[in-house]
Motif scaffolding. Structure first.
Motif, PDB file in Angstrom:
ATOM      1  N   PHE B  34       0.836  -1.187   0.000  1.00 20.46           N
ATOM      2  CA  PHE B  34       0.000   0.000   0.000  1.00 20.46           C
ATOM      3  C   PHE B  34       0.883   1.253   0.000  1.00 20.46           C
ATOM      4  N   TYR B  36       0.748   5.329   1.006  1.00 22.19           N
ATOM      5  CA  TYR B  36       0.031   6.352   1.743  1.00 22.19           C
ATOM      6  C   TYR B  36       0.748   7.691   1.584  1.00 22.19           C
ATOM      7  N   GLN B  38       1.031  11.419   3.844  1.00 22.80           N
ATOM      8  CA  GLN B  38       0.715  12.028   5.134  1.00 22.80           C
ATOM      9  C   GLN B  38       1.205  13.465   5.143  1.00 22.80           C
ATOM     10  N   SER B  43      -3.479  12.446   9.345  1.00 19.90           N
ATOM     11  CA  SER B  43      -3.318  11.005   9.361  1.00 19.90           C
ATOM     12  C   SER B  43      -2.847  10.486   8.015  1.00 19.90           C
ATOM     13  N   LEU B  44      -2.604   9.216   7.968  1.00 19.18           N
ATOM     14  CA  LEU B  44      -2.203   8.587   6.718  1.00 19.18           C
ATOM     15  C   LEU B  44      -3.413   8.485   5.798  1.00 19.18           C
ATOM     16  N   LEU B  46      -4.662   6.732   2.393  1.00 20.25           N
ATOM     17  CA  LEU B  46      -4.335   5.699   1.430  1.00 20.25           C
ATOM     18  C   LEU B  46      -4.434   6.250   0.022  1.00 20.25           C
ATOM     19  N   GLU B  59      -7.235   5.030  -4.907  1.00 21.98           N
ATOM     20  CA  GLU B  59      -8.347   5.574  -4.127  1.00 21.98           C
ATOM     21  C   GLU B  59      -8.951   6.769  -4.884  1.00 21.98           C
ATOM     22  N   PHE B  91       4.874  13.445   2.980  1.00 22.75           N
ATOM     23  CA  PHE B  91       5.566  12.275   3.517  1.00 22.75           C
ATOM     24  C   PHE B  91       4.883  11.057   2.911  1.00 22.75           C
ATOM     25  N   ILE B  93       4.558   7.027   2.518  1.00 23.49           N
ATOM     26  CA  ILE B  93       4.868   5.824   3.288  1.00 23.49           C
ATOM     27  C   ILE B  93       4.256   4.610   2.577  1.00 23.49           C
ATOM     28  N   PHE B 107       5.063  -1.254   7.902  1.00 19.45           N
ATOM     29  CA  PHE B 107       5.331   0.005   7.236  1.00 19.45           C
ATOM     30  C   PHE B 107       6.811   0.273   7.038  1.00 19.45           C
ATOM     31  N   GLY B 108       7.094   0.979   5.947  1.00 17.54           N
ATOM     32  CA  GLY B 108       8.436   1.480   5.736  1.00 17.54           C
ATOM     33  C   GLY B 108       8.652   2.745   6.547  1.00 17.54           C
ATOM     34  N   PRO B 109       9.878   3.263   6.548  1.00 18.37           N
ATOM     35  CA  PRO B 109      10.200   4.439   7.352  1.00 18.37           C
ATOM     36  C   PRO B 109       9.727   5.750   6.737  1.00 18.37           C
ATOM     37  N   GLY B 110       9.230   5.705   5.502  1.00 19.00           N
ATOM     38  CA  GLY B 110       8.724   6.908   4.873  1.00 19.00           C
ATOM     39  C   GLY B 110       9.758   7.638   4.027  1.00 19.00           C
ATOM     40  N   ARG B 112      10.394  11.600   2.637  1.00 20.83           N
ATOM     41  CA  ARG B 112       9.988  12.999   2.690  1.00 20.83           C
ATOM     42  C   ARG B 112      10.291  13.637   1.339  1.00 20.83           C
TER      43      ARG B 112
END
Lengths: 113, 116
Positions: B34, B36, B38, B43-44, B46, B59, B91, B93, B107-110, B112
């Motif tokens: 998935f 996302y 942010q 919030s995250l 999708l 989505e 961000f 993710i 989850f991955g670390p994201g 930026r």
């Protein structure tokens, strides 16, 4: 559509106390609910999953309850520590055949030493 | 176990350029990943569901031609932000679900992304 509400205000508690975070949802009956921890600038980390037929789940100092009548989940951290300070997110299953999640906005917990 | 990595962790680019973000499951196979987004203090959200070997499901409100997703293997999914603009700064993710596993997402670390 589904709506998830978490207390947007930060929760400040003293070290050693029990932190209780709330997640309320409407317009939906999720098959499961999950709680994640997110630190600033990082991805969420899975904590606990609780299914609709489960009332309570525990993992070390963590406890989650799931009340499908009230449409509410409570997340407890006992004997809280400053290291528990983070944002806690609840997430509901998105329905359908996929594993997608719908996240709440999260509650920032600050544990004071 | 269940570690997800993202690369790069941080990227700054000029408006109009394209940026590719990689998401790898390091110690498990993920049939589903998935993506996302942010924004600060939110919030995250999708963006899309990526299934290995098939087209991603986006989505509502997410432009599939702008956010290209490729899930070429059970351990790698990529998100390409095409013709990035400052409003795409966010961000990003990714997460993976264990093939044949439970409903937990890892989850991955994201990443930026800053678009100038």
């Amino acid at each position: 559509s589904q709506k998830i509400e978490q207390n947007s205000e930060a929760l400040n508690i003293q070290e050693g106390k029990t932190a209780t975070l709330t997640c309320n949802y409407t317009n939906y009956s999720p098959a499961y609910l999950q709680w994640y921890r997110q630190d600033p600038g990082r991805g969420p980390v899975f904590l606990l999953l609780i299914r609709e037929n489960e009332k309570e789940k525990r993992k070390e100092r963590l406890k989650v309850t799931f009340d499908t009548t009230l449409k509410q989940s409570l997340f407890h951290i006992t004997a809280s520590q400053p290291a528990d300070s983070a944002t806690y997110l609840c997430a509901l299953d998105g329905g359908g055949a996929t594993n997608k999640l719908i996240f709440g906005t999260g509650t920032l917990l600050a544990v004071q030493p | 176990g269940a570690v997800v990595s993202q690369h790069p962790s941080r990227v700054i680019c000029k408006s109009g350029t394209s940026v590719k973000i990689e998401c790898r499951s390091l110690d498990f196979q993920a049939t589903t990943m998935f993506w996302y987004r942010q924004f600060p203090k939110q919030s995250l959200m999708l963006m899309a569901t990526s299934n290995e070997g098939s087209k991603a499901t986006y989505e509502q409100g997410v432009e599939k031609d702008k956010f290209l997703i490729n899930h070429a293997s059970l351990t790698l999914s990529t998100l390409t932000v095409t013709s990035a603009h400052p409003e795409d700064s966010s961000f990003y993710i990714c997460s993976g679900v264990l093939a044949g596993g439970t409903d937990t997402q890892y989850f991955g670390p994201g990443t930026r992304l800053t678009v100038l």
